[in-house]
Design a protein around this motif. Structure first.
Motif, PDB file in Angstrom:
ATOM      1  N   ARG A  19       0.728  -1.157  -0.066  1.00  0.00           N
ATOM      2  CA  ARG A  19      -0.113  -0.157   0.203  1.00  0.00           C
ATOM      3  C   ARG A  19       0.865   1.262   0.007  1.00  0.00           C
ATOM      4  NH1 ARG A  19      -5.458  -1.062   1.385  1.00  0.00           N
ATOM      5  NH2 ARG A  19      -5.783  -3.173   2.458  1.00  0.00           N
ATOM      6  N   HIS A  20       0.275   2.349  -0.874  1.00  0.00           N
ATOM      7  CA  HIS A  20       1.252   3.499  -0.786  1.00  0.00           C
ATOM      8  C   HIS A  20       0.169   4.619  -0.529  1.00  0.00           C
ATOM      9  CE1 HIS A  20       4.988   1.564  -2.252  1.00  0.00           C
ATOM     10  NE2 HIS A  20       4.073   1.045  -2.995  1.00  0.00           N
ATOM     11  N   GLY A  21       0.495   5.674   0.181  1.00  0.00           N
ATOM     12  CA  GLY A  21      -0.315   7.093   0.209  1.00  0.00           C
ATOM     13  C   GLY A  21      -1.444   6.886   1.191  1.00  0.00           C
ATOM     14  N   PHE A  22      -2.064   7.784   1.422  1.00  0.00           N
ATOM     15  CA  PHE A  22      -3.180   8.016   2.298  1.00  0.00           C
ATOM     16  C   PHE A  22      -4.510   7.236   1.624  1.00  0.00           C
ATOM     17  CE2 PHE A  22      -7.439  10.049   3.421  1.00  0.00           C
ATOM     18  CZ  PHE A  22      -7.177   9.860   4.868  1.00  0.00           C
ATOM     19  N   MET A  33     -10.218  -2.997  -0.075  1.00  0.00           N
ATOM     20  CA  MET A  33      -9.530  -3.092  -1.144  1.00  0.00           C
ATOM     21  C   MET A  33      -8.364  -3.198  -0.967  1.00  0.00           C
ATOM     22  SD  MET A  33     -12.136  -2.621  -3.271  1.00  0.00           S
ATOM     23  CE  MET A  33     -11.238  -1.831  -4.755  1.00  0.00           C
ATOM     24  N   TYR A  34      -7.328  -3.969  -1.709  1.00  0.00           N
ATOM     25  CA  TYR A  34      -6.134  -4.370  -1.698  1.00  0.00           C
ATOM     26  C   TYR A  34      -5.626  -4.270  -2.892  1.00  0.00           C
ATOM     27  CZ  TYR A  34      -7.758  -6.688   2.373  1.00  0.00           C
ATOM     28  OH  TYR A  34      -8.395  -6.938   3.767  1.00  0.00           O
ATOM     29  N   ARG A  44      -0.981  -1.432 -11.692  1.00  0.00           N
ATOM     30  CA  ARG A  44      -1.316  -1.589 -10.355  1.00  0.00           C
ATOM     31  C   ARG A  44      -2.750  -1.469 -10.309  1.00  0.00           C
ATOM     32  NH1 ARG A  44       0.097   1.590  -5.813  1.00  0.00           N
ATOM     33  NH2 ARG A  44      -0.204  -0.214  -4.566  1.00  0.00           N
ATOM     34  N   THR A  45      -3.660  -2.258  -9.626  1.00  0.00           N
ATOM     35  CA  THR A  45      -5.072  -2.273  -9.456  1.00  0.00           C
ATOM     36  C   THR A  45      -5.411  -2.369  -7.886  1.00  0.00           C
ATOM     37  OG1 THR A  45      -7.102  -2.951 -10.416  1.00  0.00           O
ATOM     38  CG2 THR A  45      -5.441  -4.578 -10.185  1.00  0.00           C
ATOM     39  N   MET A  46      -6.856  -2.220  -7.956  1.00  0.00           N
ATOM     40  CA  MET A  46      -7.193  -2.313  -6.151  1.00  0.00           C
ATOM     41  C   MET A  46      -8.430  -3.352  -6.606  1.00  0.00           C
ATOM     42  SD  MET A  46      -5.445  -0.560  -4.406  1.00  0.00           S
ATOM     43  CE  MET A  46      -6.050  -0.374  -2.848  1.00  0.00           C
TER      44      MET A  46
END
Length: 66
Positions: A19-22, A33-34, A44-46
């Motif tokens: 995970r990156h960012g707020f 969501m991952y 990249r996708t969630m």
């Protein structure tokens, strides 16, 4: 097991990503969501699939609790 498909190249070669960012750390996690990264195209996708952790361990569920 659910087959994870890349939204860009439509291949099923995804891996969990950090995970990156707020948004990813707090907001997306509230909705289950991952982050996933495609090994083919790098996009990249969630997804709502926890899968295995980045360290290769499948998460466990607490049993016996109501």
């Amino acid at each position: 097991m659910v087959e994870r498909i890349c939204s860009s190249c439509k291949r099923s070669n995804l891996r969990r990503s950090a995970r990156h960012g707020f948004m990813e750390t707090f907001v997306y996690s509230l909705f289950g969501m991952y982050p996933w990264r495609c090994r083919q195209c790098g996009i990249r996708t969630m997804l709502r699939d926890r899968g295995e952790s980045r360290h290769g361990h499948r998460p466990t569920q607490a049993s016996g609790r109501v």
